[in-house]
Design an enzyme around this catalytic site. Structure first.
Site, PDB file in Angstrom:
ATOM      1  CB  THR A 181      27.988  -5.615   0.676  1.00  0.00           C
ATOM      2  OG1 THR A 181      28.832  -6.646   0.374  1.00  0.00           O
ATOM      3  CG2 THR A 181      26.623  -6.802   0.074  1.00  0.00           C
ATOM      4  CD  GLN A 189      43.045  -4.801   0.528  1.00  0.00           C
ATOM      5  OE1 GLN A 189      44.131  -4.427   0.301  1.00  0.00           O
ATOM      6  NE2 GLN A 189      42.796  -5.960   0.272  1.00  0.00           N
ATOM      7  NE  ARG A 225      32.761 -10.468   0.431  1.00  0.00           N
ATOM      8  CZ  ARG A 225      31.286 -10.499   0.733  1.00  0.00           C
ATOM      9  NH1 ARG A 225      30.456 -10.515  -1.004  1.00  0.00           N
ATOM     10  NH2 ARG A 225      30.775 -11.285   1.906  1.00  0.00           N
ATOM     11  CG  ASP A 227      32.711   1.590  -0.838  1.00  0.00           C
ATOM     12  OD1 ASP A 227      33.351   1.524   0.111  1.00  0.00           O
ATOM     13  OD2 ASP A 227      32.831   1.054  -2.200  1.00  0.00           O
ATOM     14  CD  GLU A 270      37.627  -9.971   1.607  1.00  0.00           C
ATOM     15  OE1 GLU A 270      36.560 -10.069   1.867  1.00  0.00           O
ATOM     16  OE2 GLU A 270      38.266  -9.188   0.238  1.00  0.00           O
TER      17      GLU A 270
END
Length: 324
Positions: free
Chosen positions: A19, A175, A149, A171, A14
């Protein structure tokens, strides 16, 4: 490839890594094709239902009260959401449930306290536009896609040309269960960009709600900058979600995350304190850590930051080639 510049994006879940990759797609790859837009449309529609589900759970946990007339609506929503209703399509009944429940004061109060449970900070943007999103001809625009998301799993890459160089942005999922895959991406990477969701100083990890998100990010950054692969490489530290941080810091004190912080609800002092925390762990005093403040959903902001990154990295890359 001799003219390829590899950049690795790291950060916790997150934080905004994906993005930034989406922004590269917009800025250097002509945006998103129709197939991709449809995939994000389906994700956004499913997210609407998930957001209401999470908010109803929060209403119960916070012991808030729905309007009497909305209790039946909530039951109907739960039945529809758990039934075999086709995914990615919002029926009129489902749309009515979402719109009605989102207007209930109890859900609004729960959303104001969203840092106490797991829901995206921009969920309200989509919920406010439920009627538009549910239309048959709805196709998400770039801003809709940037805010959507979808947790990153595995490894995603995007390559594009800028002048005489090929840039490859890697990327990887942020987590904890995804991080074991990172080590395989370290070789031949010229630059590390570590992204920190600076607004998350009073939020908990999705995968472990006993752990503070910003503390986890600091711990992970310390480990990465001192990793043998990056010990002698420069680093871009991106303090992301600055707009949300500036809004939150006026209400919630940073000392809940860092007990040694004593400056209260002052944005500049809080930012300086966090900056020192993140720059201190590097064991290589000669290494440069370039700090940028960002809002990853703002295309112009990311364009400006990436321009600065290009200048730094391109010169470093040329110097390496000259040395070889």
């Amino acid at each position: 490839m001799k003219n390829e510049i590899k950049v690795l994006l790291l950060g916790t879940g997150e934080s905004g890594k994906t993005t930034v990759v989406k922004q590269m797609q917009i800025l250097y790859k002509d945006g998103f094709n129709k197939k991709t837009q449809i995939l994000f449309r389906d994700a956004i529609r499913n997210n609407l239902k998930k957001f209401i589900e999470l908010l109803l759970e929060a209403v119960d946990r916070l012991e808030l009260k729905l309007k009497k007339s909305n209790k039946i609506i909530a039951e109907t929503f739960t039945q529809l959401n758990s039934s075999s209703e086709q995914e990615n399509i919002l029926s009129k009944k489902m749309v009515h449930c979402i719109v009605t429940l989102w207007s209930d004061p109890a859900l609004k109060t729960a959303y104001k306290n969203r840092f106490t449970f797991q829901i995206p900070d921009n969920a309200n943007v989509y919920l406010d536009n439920t009627l538009e999103i549910s239309k048959h001809g709805y196709i998400p625009n770039n801003q809709d896609i940037l805010g959507c998301r979808i947790p990153t799993t595995g490894i995603n890459e995007i390559s594009f040309h800028v002048k005489n160089f090929i840039w490859t942005i890697i990327d990887v999922g942020g987590q904890r269960n995804e991080r074991r895959k990172w080590i395989h991406q370290f070789e031949e990477v010229l630059l590390l960009i570590f992204i920190v969701a600076i607004n998350e100083y009073n939020q908990r990890l999705f995968e472990d709600e006993t752990v503070n998100r910003l503390q986890e990010s600091l711990k992970l950054f310390t480990k990465m900058v001192n990793n043998e692969y990056f010990r002698h490489k420069n680093c871009i530290l991106l303090f992301n979600k600055m707009d949300l941080f500036e809004e939150k810091i006026s209400k919630y004190d940073l000392n809940g995350c860092f007990p040694d912080y004593k400056s209260g609800l002052d944005c500049d002092d809080a930012l300086l304190f966090i900056t020192k925390k993140f720059k201190k762990p590097s064991k290589n005093s000669k290494r440069k850590i370039y700090l940028h403040k960002s809002c990853a959903t703002n295309t112009q902001n990311i364009k400006s930051i990436f321009y600065s990154v290009k200048e730094i990295v391109t010169q470093e890359f040329i110097n390496q080639l000259s040395f070889l």
